[in-house]
Design a protein around this motif. Structure first.
Motif, PDB file in Angstrom:
ATOM      1  N   ILE A 198      31.172  27.959  14.616  1.00  0.00           N
ATOM      2  CA  ILE A 198      30.789  27.209  13.416  1.00  0.00           C
ATOM      3  C   ILE A 198      29.999  25.980  13.828  1.00  0.00           C
ATOM      4  O   ILE A 198      30.440  25.208  14.692  1.00  0.00           O
ATOM      5  CB  ILE A 198      32.035  26.794  12.607  1.00  0.00           C
ATOM      6  CG1 ILE A 198      32.815  28.037  12.157  1.00  0.00           C
ATOM      7  CG2 ILE A 198      31.650  25.940  11.407  1.00  0.00           C
ATOM      8  CD1 ILE A 198      34.155  27.722  11.538  1.00  0.00           C
ATOM      9  N   ASP A 199      28.834  25.780  13.213  1.00  0.00           N
ATOM     10  CA  ASP A 199      28.060  24.564  13.448  1.00  0.00           C
ATOM     11  C   ASP A 199      28.674  23.416  12.659  1.00  0.00           C
ATOM     12  O   ASP A 199      28.993  23.571  11.465  1.00  0.00           O
ATOM     13  CB  ASP A 199      26.609  24.769  13.015  1.00  0.00           C
ATOM     14  CG  ASP A 199      25.884  25.775  13.890  1.00  0.00           C
ATOM     15  OD1 ASP A 199      26.181  25.847  15.091  1.00  0.00           O
ATOM     16  OD2 ASP A 199      25.022  26.513  13.360  1.00  0.00           O
ATOM     17  N   LEU A 200      28.824  22.274  13.301  1.00  0.00           N
ATOM     18  CA  LEU A 200      29.420  21.130  12.632  1.00  0.00           C
ATOM     19  C   LEU A 200      28.998  19.844  13.320  1.00  0.00           C
ATOM     20  O   LEU A 200      28.610  19.856  14.484  1.00  0.00           O
ATOM     21  CB  LEU A 200      30.939  21.251  12.583  1.00  0.00           C
ATOM     22  CG  LEU A 200      31.787  21.209  13.850  1.00  0.00           C
ATOM     23  CD1 LEU A 200      33.256  21.147  13.475  1.00  0.00           C
ATOM     24  CD2 LEU A 200      31.560  22.391  14.755  1.00  0.00           C
ATOM     25  N   PRO A 201      29.038  18.714  12.583  1.00  0.00           N
ATOM     26  CA  PRO A 201      28.662  17.438  13.182  1.00  0.00           C
ATOM     27  C   PRO A 201      29.573  17.086  14.348  1.00  0.00           C
ATOM     28  O   PRO A 201      30.757  17.458  14.375  1.00  0.00           O
ATOM     29  CB  PRO A 201      28.827  16.437  12.028  1.00  0.00           C
ATOM     30  CG  PRO A 201      28.739  17.269  10.788  1.00  0.00           C
ATOM     31  CD  PRO A 201      29.362  18.585  11.143  1.00  0.00           C
ATOM     32  N   GLY A 202      29.018  16.346  15.307  1.00  0.00           N
ATOM     33  CA  GLY A 202      29.785  15.991  16.489  1.00  0.00           C
ATOM     34  C   GLY A 202      31.073  15.266  16.171  1.00  0.00           C
ATOM     35  O   GLY A 202      32.115  15.555  16.776  1.00  0.00           O
ATOM     36  N   ASP A 203      31.046  14.325  15.220  1.00  0.00           N
ATOM     37  CA  ASP A 203      32.270  13.581  14.933  1.00  0.00           C
ATOM     38  C   ASP A 203      33.322  14.462  14.276  1.00  0.00           C
ATOM     39  O   ASP A 203      34.528  14.270  14.484  1.00  0.00           O
ATOM     40  CB  ASP A 203      31.983  12.324  14.108  1.00  0.00           C
ATOM     41  CG  ASP A 203      31.322  12.608  12.770  1.00  0.00           C
ATOM     42  OD1 ASP A 203      30.843  13.739  12.543  1.00  0.00           O
ATOM     43  OD2 ASP A 203      31.265  11.679  11.943  1.00  0.00           O
ATOM     44  N   VAL A 204      32.903  15.453  13.507  1.00  0.00           N
ATOM     45  CA  VAL A 204      33.862  16.385  12.917  1.00  0.00           C
ATOM     46  C   VAL A 204      34.461  17.277  14.004  1.00  0.00           C
ATOM     47  O   VAL A 204      35.671  17.541  14.014  1.00  0.00           O
ATOM     48  CB  VAL A 204      33.201  17.231  11.811  1.00  0.00           C
ATOM     49  CG1 VAL A 204      34.158  18.292  11.288  1.00  0.00           C
ATOM     50  CG2 VAL A 204      32.725  16.337  10.677  1.00  0.00           C
ATOM     51  N   ALA A 205      33.637  17.723  14.930  1.00  0.00           N
ATOM     52  CA  ALA A 205      34.147  18.513  16.055  1.00  0.00           C
ATOM     53  C   ALA A 205      35.188  17.717  16.837  1.00  0.00           C
ATOM     54  O   ALA A 205      36.206  18.261  17.272  1.00  0.00           O
ATOM     55  CB  ALA A 205      33.007  18.941  16.969  1.00  0.00           C
ATOM     56  N   ALA A 206      34.945  16.420  17.024  1.00  0.00           N
ATOM     57  CA  ALA A 206      35.913  15.570  17.724  1.00  0.00           C
ATOM     58  C   ALA A 206      37.226  15.497  16.960  1.00  0.00           C
ATOM     59  O   ALA A 206      38.308  15.531  17.552  1.00  0.00           O
ATOM     60  CB  ALA A 206      35.336  14.176  17.920  1.00  0.00           C
ATOM     61  N   ALA A 207      37.151  15.388  15.628  1.00  0.00           N
ATOM     62  CA  ALA A 207      38.362  15.344  14.814  1.00  0.00           C
ATOM     63  C   ALA A 207      39.132  16.655  14.896  1.00  0.00           C
ATOM     64  O   ALA A 207      40.363  16.674  14.973  1.00  0.00           O
ATOM     65  CB  ALA A 207      38.014  15.015  13.364  1.00  0.00           C
ATOM     66  N   VAL A 208      38.405  17.767  14.886  1.00  0.00           N
ATOM     67  CA  VAL A 208      39.058  19.072  15.012  1.00  0.00           C
ATOM     68  C   VAL A 208      39.724  19.187  16.377  1.00  0.00           C
ATOM     69  O   VAL A 208      40.872  19.652  16.489  1.00  0.00           O
ATOM     70  CB  VAL A 208      38.049  20.223  14.798  1.00  0.00           C
ATOM     71  CG1 VAL A 208      38.717  21.573  15.049  1.00  0.00           C
ATOM     72  CG2 VAL A 208      37.465  20.180  13.392  1.00  0.00           C
TER      73      VAL A 208
END
Length: 199
Positions: free
Chosen positions: A111-121
């Protein structure tokens, strides 16, 4: 995420590494709060997601970041799995210390997602699966407070998402109003905070 604040994942990755050292051979076939995983399967899943989110931070997109999680296809654990897991956990933490990891777009789980969202995940995965591992193996669990806060806030924001299904985003489990932050996060992840292995 609503600001440019970054989080050092090192304290939480060290918690996971310590828990891994406490896993004994007799734990491996035992159940976890994730119905799809034994302890061994959970450890394989954690190893795989650690590699994936390390590469997501580096924007090193490929096999590790393109593959959706599949309980039937978790990485095998080799004889030196504790050392391997500790190494990739350190690499994960170091990769997310680069402010560039938190900006732009990346990919995880296909899944493509913003870097900060990836960090939260990634933070959510480390905190909740750390709890899973501790509960399944009878160890104490004291997550990094900053990581726990990010995990809770991420899960709280996702709680009303109609696409929630099984797994870590299963139906919210209500907890008492006075519950501590960890129990609230665990409930938001679809787990029962009082879960214990069956004997």
């Amino acid at each position: 995420m609503t600001d440019n604040t970054t989080l050092d994942l090192g304290p939480q990755t060290r918690v996971i590494a310590r828990l891994a050292q406490g896993v004994r051979e007799e734990h491996m076939a035992g159940p976890t709060p994730c119905p799809d995983y034994t302890v061994q399967g959970l450890l394989g899943h954690v190893l795989g997601l650690t590699v994936a989110f390390r590469d997501a931070a580096r924007k090193d997109l490929g096999g590790s970041t393109d593959t959706a999680p599949d309980p039937a296809a978790v990485p095998e654990l080799g004889a030196s799995w504790r050392e391997e897991l500790s190494k990739v956990l350190d690499e994960l933490a170091e990769s997310w210390r680069d402010p560039a990891a938190w900006t732009g777009m990346t990919r995880a789980g296909g899944i493509d997602l913003p870097g900060d969202v990836a960090a939260a995940v990634a933070t959510d995965e480390l905190v909740i699966h750390g709890w899973d591992l501790a509960r399944a193996t009878g160890q104490d669990y004291d997550p990094d407070p900053a990581a726990l806060r990010m995990c809770h806030d991420f899960l709280f924001a996702a709680a009303d998402d109609p696409s929630r299904g099984g797994g870590i985003f299963g139906p919210v489990v209500p907890v008492p109003s006075g519950a501590d932050l960890l129990d609230r996060a665990v409930g938001l992840s679809g787990r029962k905070p009082d879960w214990r292995p069956e004997h």
